[in-house]
Every structure is written in structure tokens, then in C-alpha cells.
Write a protein that holds these residues in place. Structure first.
Motif, PDB file in Angstrom:
ATOM      1  N   TRP A 132       0.822  -1.212   0.000  1.00  9.82           N
ATOM      2  CA  TRP A 132       0.000   0.000   0.000  1.00  9.82           C
ATOM      3  C   TRP A 132       0.855   1.261   0.000  1.00  9.82           C
ATOM      4  CZ3 TRP A 132      -3.103  -2.387   4.587  1.00  9.82           C
ATOM      5  CH2 TRP A 132      -3.933  -3.391   4.090  1.00  9.82           C
ATOM      6  N   ALA A 133       1.945   1.237   0.760  1.00  5.16           N
ATOM      7  CA  ALA A 133       2.823   2.404   0.831  1.00  5.16           C
ATOM      8  C   ALA A 133       3.407   2.725  -0.545  1.00  5.16           C
ATOM      9  CB  ALA A 133       3.937   2.167   1.844  1.00  5.16           C
ATOM     10  N   HIS A 134       3.884   1.696  -1.253  1.00  2.00           N
ATOM     11  CA  HIS A 134       4.453   1.910  -2.581  1.00  2.00           C
ATOM     12  C   HIS A 134       3.391   2.403  -3.562  1.00  2.00           C
ATOM     13  CE1 HIS A 134       8.439   0.449  -1.775  1.00  2.00           C
ATOM     14  NE2 HIS A 134       8.002  -0.714  -1.325  1.00  2.00           N
ATOM     15  N   LEU A 135       2.181   1.817  -3.495  1.00  2.00           N
ATOM     16  CA  LEU A 135       1.109   2.237  -4.395  1.00  2.00           C
ATOM     17  C   LEU A 135       0.696   3.678  -4.118  1.00  2.00           C
ATOM     18  CD1 LEU A 135      -1.272  -0.857  -4.590  1.00  2.00           C
ATOM     19  CD2 LEU A 135       0.169   0.075  -6.384  1.00  2.00           C
ATOM     20  N   GLY A 136       0.543   4.014  -2.843  1.00  2.00           N
ATOM     21  CA  GLY A 136       0.148   5.367  -2.490  1.00  2.00           C
ATOM     22  C   GLY A 136       1.181   6.395  -2.901  1.00  2.00           C
ATOM     23  N   MET A 137       2.429   6.084  -2.690  1.00  2.00           N
ATOM     24  CA  MET A 137       3.506   7.019  -3.003  1.00  2.00           C
ATOM     25  C   MET A 137       3.578   7.314  -4.498  1.00  2.00           C
ATOM     26  SD  MET A 137       7.505   6.727  -1.877  1.00  2.00           S
ATOM     27  CE  MET A 137       7.696   5.101  -2.659  1.00  2.00           C
ATOM     28  N   ARG A 138       3.242   6.345  -5.333  1.00  2.00           N
ATOM     29  CA  ARG A 138       3.325   6.537  -6.777  1.00  2.00           C
ATOM     30  C   ARG A 138       1.982   6.862  -7.412  1.00  2.00           C
ATOM     31  NH1 ARG A 138       6.823   3.250  -4.711  1.00  2.00           N
ATOM     32  NH2 ARG A 138       8.982   3.131  -5.502  1.00  2.00           N
ATOM     33  N   GLY A 139       0.902   6.338  -6.851  1.00  2.00           N
ATOM     34  CA  GLY A 139      -0.408   6.594  -7.432  1.00  2.00           C
ATOM     35  C   GLY A 139      -0.963   7.967  -7.113  1.00  2.00           C
ATOM     36  N   LEU A 140      -0.621   8.505  -5.939  1.00  2.00           N
ATOM     37  CA  LEU A 140      -1.142   9.813  -5.526  1.00  2.00           C
ATOM     38  C   LEU A 140      -0.722  10.936  -6.479  1.00  2.00           C
ATOM     39  CD1 LEU A 140      -2.719  11.508  -3.528  1.00  2.00           C
ATOM     40  CD2 LEU A 140      -0.678  11.620  -2.071  1.00  2.00           C
ATOM     41  N   PRO A 141       0.535  11.051  -6.871  1.00  2.00           N
ATOM     42  CA  PRO A 141       0.902  12.123  -7.806  1.00  2.00           C
ATOM     43  C   PRO A 141       0.161  12.029  -9.139  1.00  2.00           C
ATOM     44  CG  PRO A 141       2.856  11.201  -6.789  1.00  2.00           C
ATOM     45  CD  PRO A 141       1.723  10.301  -6.421  1.00  2.00           C
ATOM     46  N   LEU A 142      -0.039  10.808  -9.639  1.00  2.00           N
ATOM     47  CA  LEU A 142      -0.735  10.638 -10.904  1.00  2.00           C
ATOM     48  C   LEU A 142      -2.210  11.027 -10.771  1.00  2.00           C
ATOM     49  CD1 LEU A 142      -0.740   9.732 -13.826  1.00  2.00           C
ATOM     50  CD2 LEU A 142      -1.112   7.386 -13.061  1.00  2.00           C
ATOM     51  N   ALA A 143      -2.851  10.602  -9.675  1.00  3.66           N
ATOM     52  CA  ALA A 143      -4.250  10.969  -9.450  1.00  3.66           C
ATOM     53  C   ALA A 143      -4.401  12.481  -9.313  1.00  3.66           C
ATOM     54  CB  ALA A 143      -4.775  10.260  -8.200  1.00  3.66           C
ATOM     55  N   LEU A 144      -3.458  13.119  -8.631  1.00  2.39           N
ATOM     56  CA  LEU A 144      -3.480  14.583  -8.501  1.00  2.39           C
ATOM     57  C   LEU A 144      -3.331  15.254  -9.866  1.00  2.39           C
ATOM     58  CD1 LEU A 144      -1.322  15.189  -5.297  1.00  2.39           C
ATOM     59  CD2 LEU A 144      -3.698  15.905  -5.635  1.00  2.39           C
ATOM     60  N   ALA A 145      -2.428  14.735 -10.690  1.00  2.00           N
ATOM     61  CA  ALA A 145      -2.203  15.313 -12.011  1.00  2.00           C
ATOM     62  C   ALA A 145      -3.469  15.230 -12.868  1.00  2.00           C
ATOM     63  CB  ALA A 145      -1.040  14.597 -12.702  1.00  2.00           C
ATOM     64  N   ILE A 146      -4.147  14.078 -12.839  1.00  2.67           N
ATOM     65  CA  ILE A 146      -5.381  13.921 -13.616  1.00  2.67           C
ATOM     66  C   ILE A 146      -6.462  14.857 -13.089  1.00  2.67           C
ATOM     67  CG2 ILE A 146      -7.217  12.317 -14.251  1.00  2.67           C
ATOM     68  CD1 ILE A 146      -5.187  10.074 -14.095  1.00  2.67           C
ATOM     69  N   PHE A 147      -6.553  14.978 -11.771  1.00  2.00           N
ATOM     70  CA  PHE A 147      -7.577  15.828 -11.166  1.00  2.00           C
ATOM     71  C   PHE A 147      -7.396  17.287 -11.586  1.00  2.00           C
ATOM     72  CE2 PHE A 147      -8.765  18.612  -7.557  1.00  2.00           C
ATOM     73  CZ  PHE A 147     -10.140  18.436  -7.611  1.00  2.00           C
ATOM     74  N   PHE A 148      -6.190  17.805 -11.464  1.00  5.00           N
ATOM     75  CA  PHE A 148      -5.963  19.208 -11.789  1.00  5.00           C
ATOM     76  C   PHE A 148      -6.015  19.469 -13.287  1.00  5.00           C
ATOM     77  CE2 PHE A 148      -4.087  19.310  -7.485  1.00  5.00           C
ATOM     78  CZ  PHE A 148      -4.731  20.440  -7.003  1.00  5.00           C
ATOM     79  N   ALA A 149      -5.660  18.474 -14.091  1.00  5.03           N
ATOM     80  CA  ALA A 149      -5.675  18.663 -15.540  1.00  5.03           C
ATOM     81  C   ALA A 149      -7.080  18.533 -16.128  1.00  5.03           C
ATOM     82  CB  ALA A 149      -4.745  17.650 -16.206  1.00  5.03           C
ATOM     83  N   ALA A 150      -7.895  17.641 -15.582  1.00  2.83           N
ATOM     84  CA  ALA A 150      -9.172  17.328 -16.225  1.00  2.83           C
ATOM     85  C   ALA A 150     -10.409  17.777 -15.452  1.00  2.83           C
ATOM     86  CB  ALA A 150      -9.255  15.817 -16.480  1.00  2.83           C
ATOM     87  N   GLU A 151     -10.311  17.943 -14.122  1.00  2.00           N
ATOM     88  CA  GLU A 151     -11.532  18.140 -13.350  1.00  2.00           C
ATOM     89  C   GLU A 151     -11.533  19.338 -12.403  1.00  2.00           C
ATOM     90  OE1 GLU A 151     -12.172  14.487 -11.297  1.00  2.00           O
ATOM     91  OE2 GLU A 151     -12.413  13.301 -13.117  1.00  2.00           O
ATOM     92  N   TYR A 152     -10.381  19.937 -12.174  1.00  4.35           N
ATOM     93  CA  TYR A 152     -10.285  20.955 -11.124  1.00  4.35           C
ATOM     94  C   TYR A 152     -11.221  22.139 -11.368  1.00  4.35           C
ATOM     95  CZ  TYR A 152      -8.401  24.605  -8.120  1.00  4.35           C
ATOM     96  OH  TYR A 152      -8.273  25.617  -7.203  1.00  4.35           O
ATOM     97  N   LYS A 153     -11.247  22.674 -12.593  1.00 12.87           N
ATOM     98  CA  LYS A 153     -12.081  23.843 -12.882  1.00 12.87           C
ATOM     99  C   LYS A 153     -13.560  23.552 -12.657  1.00 12.87           C
ATOM    100  CE  LYS A 153      -8.943  26.037 -16.193  1.00 12.87           C
ATOM    101  NZ  LYS A 153      -8.763  26.529 -17.593  1.00 12.87           N
TER     102      LYS A 153
END
Length: 314
Positions: free
Chosen positions: A190-211
Motif C-alpha cells: 500500500w505504501a508503494h502504491l500510495g507514493m506513486r499513485g497519488l501524484p498521478l491521481a493529482l495530475a489527472i484531477f488538476f488537468a481534467a476536473e479541477y475547474k
């Protein structure tokens, strides 16, 4: 491994696989309720919360040392997992449930083929026959719903999203089986997944859904957040139990078990929405039970040094 312990492992794998299928089916209903009743359709935001929780395990697991190759494989696993979850929600928004249900089946042969090529599993004709039987079960389920014709009118973009999600789900399941060899406990995973998956999820959120998210009218904010938290809990159930299914049996069984989410949907429709169950849906469920039962009882050869987790540290 003794016969008794092997039987116990298989039984646990089947039960935990059904929990994963139930959690997946229920999370789909929650997502539909958020989208249709509240107009809240931000898939990356929902995934983001889950990866935030997974990333918290890095606070407990300090100085986790892994090789560069293992780190790269974790990046592949996390990327496939995040993108698969995102694409399947997009698919439900742009095409029919019928199309998505059928197309997602293709994750099963992807796992079977990848298991043979990369993990050196040796499946018998019976295993491949059970894989084909699951397709018959899915098609029978769709015919039973009376909505098979809608597949012909579904939009191409949504179908492509579903196909991408199927391929990525197959990839993530295979990567899960690979990565279980390189971690000492589930919390490390879980630690490895969270550490790598969180930045990608953040990138998608700000690029596609934030506005759209900041301009969303949270009139029913309390109900929305409760449903989002429920979705996060259900997704965490999958992350908790899916590795155990793979550990006790294989990634292929996990894929087969996930096909039962259609059966859970029938259960919900019958008990909560008073829909009738027809004979085709019963036949579909029977085919799924047969395929999973035969697959789990039929021995398959694994490579030496197979999947193993130290659960004393979980």
C-alpha cells in the motif's frame, strides 16, 4: 503444501474474491447515484481520496528500500491501476453499461495470456475452457437484461475507454502478482502504491476536473461527501482483499471473481428495486459458479519461488 492447507487457501481465495466483486458492484452503484442524482461526476477525485489513504502508510513504513527495477514496476502497476479506474468511470458516462460489461471481460484473457508469457503459469485446456465459459455467462447475463440491442447504438469513444480499462485492469492484476514477491507485507504494498499513485491521481484531477470541481454547486454537500467516503471505503476493500486472492491462488482467479459483480447487481435489483430475475440470469450465475469452481479445483503449475507475503508484519 498439504491437501488440507491447499483447500483452505483456495476457499479463502474464493470468499475474498466475492468480497472484491461485491465491493466493485456496490461502488458502481454509488458512482451512478453520485452522477445521476447529484450531478457529481469526478472520478479522479474519488480515486484521489483512496490513494491519499494508501500514501499514509509511508508514514509508518520509513526507509523502505527496493531495487530500481522493483520501483519501476511499481510505477507501471500504479499507473495502470489509476488509469483503469479513471477510464472505466469515463466509459460508463459515454456508453452503455451493456458495452462496458462485455468489453471489460477482455481483462480475463489478458491476464491468462500474460500469466503464461511472463509468470510461466501452465494452464490446462480446462482452465481455458472455463475462461470461455465466463464469456458465455456474461453474454447470457446481458441477454437476460433485455438490453443487448443497445450495444449496437453505443458510442465509439465510450467503448474505447472500456477497452482501455480492460487492458489496464489486466495489466494491473498481473503486476500485482509480480509485486507481491518483492514486498514483506501488505502495508509495504500500500505504501508503494500510495507514493506513486497519488501524484498521478493529482495530475489527472488538476488537468481534467479541477475547474469544474471548484465551480460545482455543493447544495447536497453532506450527502455527496458521505457517498464519496462510502466509495472510498469500498475501493479500499478491494485493495485489502485483492492481494490476498492473488496470494492464495492467482491473478486469473481474481479476474474471474470480479465477473461476479454482475451477479451482485442482479441481487441489488431484486431486493432493493423489486426487479424480477429471469431464467437467463440464473443460467449466467450458474455458469460463473461452475467456471470459478472448476478453475480453483484444477491444479495449475506455478514457477518456483512463487508469490509469498510475510503476514506477521501486516
Amino acid at each position: 503444501m498439504t491437501t488440507a492447507s491447499n483447500t483452505g487457501s483456495v476457499s479463502r481465495a474464493v470468499i475474498l474474491g466475492q468480497i472484491c466483486a461485491w465491493a466493485t458492484s456496490t461502488s458502481s452503484l454509488v458512482s451512478q447515484k453520485l452522477s445521476k442524482e447529484y450531478g457529481f461526476s469526478f472520478p479522479s477525485f474519488q480515486i484521489l481520496l483512496t490513494y491519499m489513504i494508501l500514501a499514509l502508510f509511508n508514514l509508518k513504513k520509513k526507509n523502505i528500500k527496493i531495487s530500481r527495477k522493483t520501483s519501476l514496476l511499481f510505477w507501471v502497476y500504479s499507473t495502470a491501476d489509476v488509469m483503469a479506474n479513471y477510464l472505466v468511470v469515463r466509459a460508463f458516462r459515454q456508453t452503455t453499461i451493456v458495452s462496458v460489461t462485455i468489453i471489460l471481460w477482455f481483462s480475463t484473457p489478458v491476464v491468462f495470456i500474460a500469466s503464461v508469457l511472463f509468470l510461466k503459469h501452465r494452464y490446462t485446456f480446462t482452465h481455458w475452457a472455463m475462461c470461455a465459459l465466463t464469456l458465455a455467462a456474461v453474454v447470457t447475463q446481458i441477454l437476460g437484461s433485455g438490453s443487448f440491442d443497445s450495444l449496437c447504438h453505443s458510442r465509439l469513444a465510450g467503448n474505447l475507454f472500456a477497452l482501455g480499462a480492460a487492458l489496464l485492469y489486466g495489466t494491473s492484476n498481473i503486476m500485482l502478482e509480480v509485486q507481491l514477491k518483492d514486498v514483506d507485507s501488505l502495508t509495504d504494498l500500500w505504501a508503494h502504491l500510495g507514493m506513486r499513485g497519488l501524484p498521478l491521481a493529482l495530475a489527472i484531477f488538476f488537468a481534467a476536473e479541477y475547474k469544474c470541481f471548484v465551480n460545482f454547486d455543493f447544495v447536497e454537500g453532506k450527502n455527496i461527501m458521505l457517498l464519496v467516503l462510502l466509495f472510498t471505503f469500498l475501493l479500499m476493500c478491494v485493495y485489502c482483499f485483492a492481494p490476498l486472492v492473488v496470494r492464495f491462488k492467482s491473478a486469473a482467479l481474481l479476474c474471474l471473481s470480479m465477473l461476479f459483480n454482475n451477479a451482485w447487481s442482479v441481487f441489488y435489483n431484486y431486493f432493493f428495486f423489486c426487479d424480477k430475475i429471469n431464467i437467463r440470469e440464473i443460467i449466467s450465475l450458474f455458469c460463473l459458479v461452475i467456471s470459478v469452481s472448476v478453475f480453483t479445483l484444477k491444479d495449475e503449475k506455478k514457477p518456483k519461488g512463487g508469490v509469498s507475503i510475510n503476514y506477521e508484519n501486516v
